[in-house]
Design a protein around this motif. Structure first.
Motif, PDB file in Angstrom:
ATOM      1  N   TRP A  84      18.366   6.221  -0.398  1.00 12.47           N
ATOM      2  CA  TRP A  84      17.575   4.992  -0.221  1.00 12.47           C
ATOM      3  C   TRP A  84      16.839   4.603  -1.501  1.00 12.47           C
ATOM      4  N   ARG A  85      17.282   5.171  -2.622  1.00 11.80           N
ATOM      5  CA  ARG A  85      16.766   4.833  -3.950  1.00 11.80           C
ATOM      6  C   ARG A  85      15.265   5.084  -4.090  1.00 11.80           C
ATOM      7  N   LEU A  86      14.812   6.135  -3.450  1.00  6.12           N
ATOM      8  CA  LEU A  86      13.399   6.514  -3.502  1.00  6.12           C
ATOM      9  C   LEU A  86      13.186   7.841  -4.231  1.00  6.12           C
ATOM     10  N   GLY A  87      14.221   8.299  -4.902  1.00  4.10           N
ATOM     11  CA  GLY A  87      14.131   9.574  -5.595  1.00  4.10           C
ATOM     12  C   GLY A  87      13.306   9.478  -6.869  1.00  4.10           C
ATOM     13  N   SER A  88      12.665  10.582  -7.223  1.00  4.96           N
ATOM     14  CA  SER A  88      11.930  10.655  -8.482  1.00  4.96           C
ATOM     15  C   SER A  88      11.729  12.120  -8.841  1.00  4.96           C
ATOM     16  N   ALA A  89      11.300  12.349 -10.063  1.00  2.00           N
ATOM     17  CA  ALA A  89      11.026  13.711 -10.499  1.00  2.00           C
ATOM     18  C   ALA A  89       9.719  14.205  -9.879  1.00  2.00           C
ATOM     19  N   LEU A  90       9.564  15.518  -9.858  1.00  2.00           N
ATOM     20  CA  LEU A  90       8.381  16.129  -9.248  1.00  2.00           C
ATOM     21  C   LEU A  90       7.483  16.731 -10.317  1.00  2.00           C
ATOM     22  N   GLY A  91       6.183  16.446 -10.210  1.00  2.00           N
ATOM     23  CA  GLY A  91       5.245  16.986 -11.185  1.00  2.00           C
ATOM     24  C   GLY A  91       5.567  16.492 -12.582  1.00  2.00           C
ATOM     25  N   SER A  92       5.564  17.404 -13.537  1.00  2.00           N
ATOM     26  CA  SER A  92       5.880  17.025 -14.920  1.00  2.00           C
ATOM     27  C   SER A  92       7.355  16.690 -15.092  1.00  2.00           C
ATOM     28  N   GLY A  93       8.193  17.239 -14.212  1.00  2.00           N
ATOM     29  CA  GLY A  93       9.635  17.051 -14.341  1.00  2.00           C
ATOM     30  C   GLY A  93      10.252  17.954 -15.380  1.00  2.00           C
ATOM     31  N   LEU A 132      -0.523  16.082  -5.635  1.00  2.00           N
ATOM     32  CA  LEU A 132      -0.150  15.658  -4.279  1.00  2.00           C
ATOM     33  C   LEU A 132       0.769  16.678  -3.619  1.00  2.00           C
ATOM     34  N   ILE A 133       1.708  17.186  -4.406  1.00  2.00           N
ATOM     35  CA  ILE A 133       2.635  18.198  -3.882  1.00  2.00           C
ATOM     36  C   ILE A 133       1.871  19.456  -3.500  1.00  2.00           C
ATOM     37  N   LYS A 134       0.884  19.824  -4.322  1.00  2.00           N
ATOM     38  CA  LYS A 134       0.059  20.993  -4.018  1.00  2.00           C
ATOM     39  C   LYS A 134      -0.758  20.777  -2.750  1.00  2.00           C
ATOM     40  N   MET A 135      -1.242  19.552  -2.550  1.00  2.00           N
ATOM     41  CA  MET A 135      -2.021  19.242  -1.347  1.00  2.00           C
ATOM     42  C   MET A 135      -1.178  19.415  -0.088  1.00  2.00           C
ATOM     43  N   VAL A 136       0.079  18.995  -0.188  1.00  2.00           N
ATOM     44  CA  VAL A 136       0.973  19.042   0.975  1.00  2.00           C
ATOM     45  C   VAL A 136       1.525  20.449   1.209  1.00  2.00           C
ATOM     46  N   LEU A 137       1.960  21.106   0.154  1.00  2.00           N
ATOM     47  CA  LEU A 137       2.666  22.384   0.284  1.00  2.00           C
ATOM     48  C   LEU A 137       1.809  23.610   0.005  1.00  2.00           C
ATOM     49  N   GLY A 138       0.643  23.418  -0.588  1.00  2.00           N
ATOM     50  CA  GLY A 138      -0.179  24.580  -0.919  1.00  2.00           C
ATOM     51  C   GLY A 138       0.503  25.454  -1.960  1.00  2.00           C
ATOM     52  N   GLU A 139       0.370  26.760  -1.805  1.00  2.00           N
ATOM     53  CA  GLU A 139       0.947  27.697  -2.768  1.00  2.00           C
ATOM     54  C   GLU A 139       2.464  27.570  -2.854  1.00  2.00           C
ATOM     55  N   MET A 140       3.100  27.147  -1.745  1.00  2.00           N
ATOM     56  CA  MET A 140       4.558  27.005  -1.725  1.00  2.00           C
ATOM     57  C   MET A 140       5.040  25.933  -2.706  1.00  2.00           C
ATOM     58  N   SER A 141       4.133  25.092  -3.205  1.00  2.00           N
ATOM     59  CA  SER A 141       4.503  24.055  -4.168  1.00  2.00           C
ATOM     60  C   SER A 141       5.085  24.648  -5.446  1.00  2.00           C
ATOM     61  N   PRO A 144       7.715   6.393 -10.438  1.00  2.00           N
ATOM     62  CA  PRO A 144       7.088   7.402 -11.296  1.00  2.00           C
ATOM     63  C   PRO A 144       7.223   8.788 -10.684  1.00  2.00           C
ATOM     64  N   ASN A 145       7.003   9.798 -11.485  1.00  2.00           N
ATOM     65  CA  ASN A 145       7.035  11.171 -10.975  1.00  2.00           C
ATOM     66  C   ASN A 145       6.014  11.340  -9.855  1.00  2.00           C
ATOM     67  N   VAL A 146       6.366  12.163  -8.867  1.00  2.00           N
ATOM     68  CA  VAL A 146       5.408  12.487  -7.815  1.00  2.00           C
ATOM     69  C   VAL A 146       4.355  13.413  -8.426  1.00  2.00           C
ATOM     70  N   PRO A 147       3.081  13.039  -8.381  1.00  2.00           N
ATOM     71  CA  PRO A 147       2.050  13.874  -9.032  1.00  2.00           C
ATOM     72  C   PRO A 147       2.010  15.285  -8.460  1.00  2.00           C
ATOM     73  N   GLY A 148       1.847  16.246  -9.352  1.00  2.00           N
ATOM     74  CA  GLY A 148       1.812  17.635  -8.927  1.00  2.00           C
ATOM     75  C   GLY A 148       0.696  17.937  -7.953  1.00  2.00           C
TER      76      GLY A 148
END
Length: 304
Positions: A187-196, A259-268, A253-257
């Motif tokens: 669906w063309r919503l892909g992006s890099a994660l964190g710094s990439g 935000l990923i940490k907020m959602v996944l915690g240590e598993m990020s 833009p890249n998904v900010p790191g």
């Protein structure tokens, strides 16, 4: 008579592909499962319960080789203290159960081959290229893999050739990691994660299964081997290539790191860190990868 290979984790993504390859290569396959299944001409099913430490010992006693893939999915649930314990125990206790049957019955195998992961080098970023002799990580991923491999190493005490396959990100059709990414990128919503910039050592499931087959057939294969392509793919590069396969350029833009940490915690750490890995050791055995180009591999996996 055909040699028999006992698989743990045989009903999973890699296990299913490996079962097909083993049968096509002239082996019979036994699979340890939590529930009883109906046998086929080439596959025999046995039950075990890792928590209760019970097993149909015939599965082990009839085996010529054992390939140990079983282990709780590290990315399936948040890393609570309980979940961390499950992840470690599923690897250690399952190997211990098999070991106890072998030792008690003085059973010898031609080889014991265990899955491991490149996470053994630690959930950190950096430019160092990890070989099998690189210092091991002391974080949760590193220590989990070390305990996983230590559980395999005890089989050497029984005089059994032991191989540990340190696996990278496994790519394949209709399953595994790509299965989760496909809807987002489609669906063309892909992006890099964190710094990439974090590295993503990857391997096609066919090549991974071929390495396991090599571990059975090659008497000189012993110890730890990295199972990942040495192409220095980063998360940004992987995301860009996957978008290209779907026919567009990444525009988000890249998904900010954080935000990923907020959602996944240590598993990020699974997605925000990654190390470069060398596959030179397995290639020195004469092993050749079939899939080495990321774009071509993704097109094969996605039918593009």
């Amino acid at each position: 008579m055909k040699k028999n290979v006992l698989l743990t984790g045989g009903t999973g993504f890699v296990g299913k592909e490996l079962t097909k390859l083993l049968i096509n290569s002239g082996y019979t396959v036994s699979i340890l499962s939590r529930s009883k299944r109906e046998n086929t001409e080439s596959i025999f099913y046995y039950t075990w319960d890792i928590q209760k430490q019970t097993i149909e010992k015939e599965a082990v006693l009839n085996a010529d080789y054992i390939i140990h893939l079983a282990g709780a999915n590290i990315a399936e649930k948040p890393w609570t203290s309980k979940r961390k314990e499950e992840i470690i125990n599923s690897r250690q206790q399952s190997a211990q159960l098999i070991y106890s049957v072998l030792k008690k019955n003085d059973k010898k195998l031609d080889a014991f081959v265990s899955a491991s992961a490149v996470g053994i080098y630690g959930a950190v970023n950096g430019e160092e290229i990890c070989t099998e002799s690189t210092a091991l990580g002391e974080d949760f991923l590193g220590l989990t893999c070390q305990k996983w491999e230590a559980a395999a190493d005890q089989f050497k005490k029984l005089g059994i050739r032991t191989v540990k396959v340190r696996t990278g990100l496994v790519l394949g059709k209709n399953d595994g990691f790509l299965n989760k990414l496909t809807p987002i990128f489609k669906w063309r919503l892909g992006s890099a994660l964190g710094s990439g910039k974090q590295y993503m050592p990857w391997i096609h499931v066919e090549d991974l299964c071929a390495i396991y087959l090599e571990a059975l057939k090659n008497p000189n294969m012993e110890g730890s081997y990295n199972a990942a392509i040495s192409d220095s793919t980063t998360n940004a590069g992987f995301s860009k290539t996957l978008a290209k396969v779907f026919g567009y350029k990444i525009w988000l833009p890249n998904v900010p790191g954080f935000l990923i940490k907020m959602v996944l915690g240590e598993m990020s750490k699974i997605v925000l860190t990654g190390r470069r890995v060398s596959s030179a050791k397995v290639q020195q055995l004469g092993f050749q990868f079939k899939y080495e180009n990321l774009e071509e591999t993704l097109r094969v996996c996605l039918g593009k």
